[in-house]
Design an enzyme around this catalytic site. Structure first.
Site, short mmCIF file in Angstrom:
data_model
loop_
_atom_site.label_atom_id
_atom_site.label_comp_id
_atom_site.label_asym_id
_atom_site.label_seq_id
_atom_site.Cartn_x
_atom_site.Cartn_y
_atom_site.Cartn_z
CB ILE A 77 -1.01 0.03 1.17
CG1 ILE A 77 -0.33 -0.19 2.52
CG2 ILE A 77 -2.10 -0.99 0.99
CD1 ILE A 77 -1.30 -0.12 3.69
CB CYS A 78 0.83 4.22 -2.17
SG CYS A 78 1.59 5.83 -2.25
#
Lengths: 129, 96, 126
Positions: A77-78
């Site tokens: 996840i960024c």
């Protein structure tokens, strides 16, 4: 073949996240390698574990987590998308003094370099938004 | 070197029309999610170059009660075939 | 540095199609491109459709308590992204003329864009 999948959409708001999940399952079922899942923008909500859904509804976040764990998928996840949306692992929660981790531990919180790496090293990169 | 273009939003968004401006001959188009409704409109599909194959994702059309309304030019495929199409083309351009 | 010393270089094309401010797609697209440039990839950046509104001069995001996207776009070149294009037809359809644009944009026809897509390893389109 090596696939990576980028998910930009939050679960439930549109069909995109659930399409991506069906696609990811099919990639694995057909014996391809899923090199990486990358959750970006609103897509990071797919990694939130603090969710409750009605009994007759799919819990997409849980389904992603099950798929990621079952097949040991590299899932990212960024970090910049995740922090501002409150999707935090324990490290980030501690660093920002926020107490509770809200992200499933099956996904790593990391930067866009992981997306670029996926673009370079995958045979096919498919976006769902 | 061909592309698979996926279109996932309703015809109101004009995504197909945008896609057609930069599509190359021999590319393919796959309608998914709300993009499925394009498959229901033979008239809109006429603008697609004859060298471009047109696909519709069966599951999405079934859910929307438009499976039997699909234009003749649309080949209906399942998600497994979607994955295969990705392998058959060099890259995927997603329109959303 | 020669191409040969960087075998991990791939050509990534970004098609930025969303107008700024109303949604975050323009920012997401820019962030991805900057990251690609940091990792020394060969980047094409194309403004297409409503995306051409991102390159209008004179934006002031502070009016809506936002960062000004136009300023951020000027950093593309600082990150070494030199291949920045705007689609001619998209500009014409919106009555935008070249002097109204930020500097450093090459105006191209859709045929050229089709060729860029064809010659790319990966395309991000949002």
């Amino acid at each position: 073949m090596k696939f990576s999948i980028v998910i930009y959409a939050a679960p439930y708001s549109s069909e995109a996240a659930s399409s991506a999940l069906r696609f990811a399952r099919s990639v694995i079922d057909q014996g391809h390698e899923l090199y990486r899942l990358f959750f970006f923008g609103d897509g990071v909500h797919n990694a939130s574990q603090l969710t409750v859904v009605a009994q007759d509804e799919n819990n997409l976040q849980q389904q992603w987590n099950d798929l990621i764990e079952e097949h040991s998928i590299d899932s990212v996840i960024c970090v910049s998308s995740a922090l501002r949306r409150g999707v935090l692992n324990q490290t980030e929660a501690d660093r920002h003094d926020l107490g509770t981790a809200s992200a499933y531990t099956s996904s790593e919180v990391a930067g866009l370099g992981q997306l670029v790496d996926a673009a370079i090293h995958s045979d096919r990169l498919v976006n769902f938004g | 070197m061909t592309c698979l273009h996926t279109i996932s939003k309703s015809p109101d968004t004009q995504l197909l029309e945008s896609c057609l401006k930069i599509i190359a001959s021999g590319d393919a188009i796959l309608f998914i999610e709300d993009g499925s409704y394009y498959a229901n409109s033979a008239r809109k599909l006429e603008a697609i170059d004859k060298t471009c194959k047109i696909y519709g994702l069966r599951e999405d059309m079934l859910a929307r009660a438009i499976l039997t309304r699909a234009a003749d030019s649309v080949e209906l495929i399942d998600t497994a075939r979607f994955v295969k199409l990705c392998c058959d083309h060099d890259k995927i351009v997603s329109w959303f | 540095m020669t191409e040969n010393s960087k075998p991990q270089k791939s050509r990534i094309t970004f098609i930025s199609r969303a107008a700024p401010y109303g949604q975050n797609k323009a920012n997401l697209c820019l962030d991805m491109a900057l990251a690609s440039a940091v990792f020394e990839q060969d980047v094409n950046y194309i403004f297409f459709g409503d995306g051409v509104y991102q390159i209008l001069k004179g934006q002031d995001g502070s009016a809506i308590e936002s960062k000004t996207l136009g300023n951020a776009l000027e950093t593309l070149e600082l990150y070494g992204i030199e291949k920045i294009y705007a689609d001619r037809q998209s500009l014409e359809e919106r009555d935008i003329s070249e002097p109204e644009l930020l500097s450093g944009m090459q105006i191209v026809d859709s045929d050229s864009i089709a060729k860029m897509i064809e010659s790319s390893d990966t395309v991000f389109n949002l």
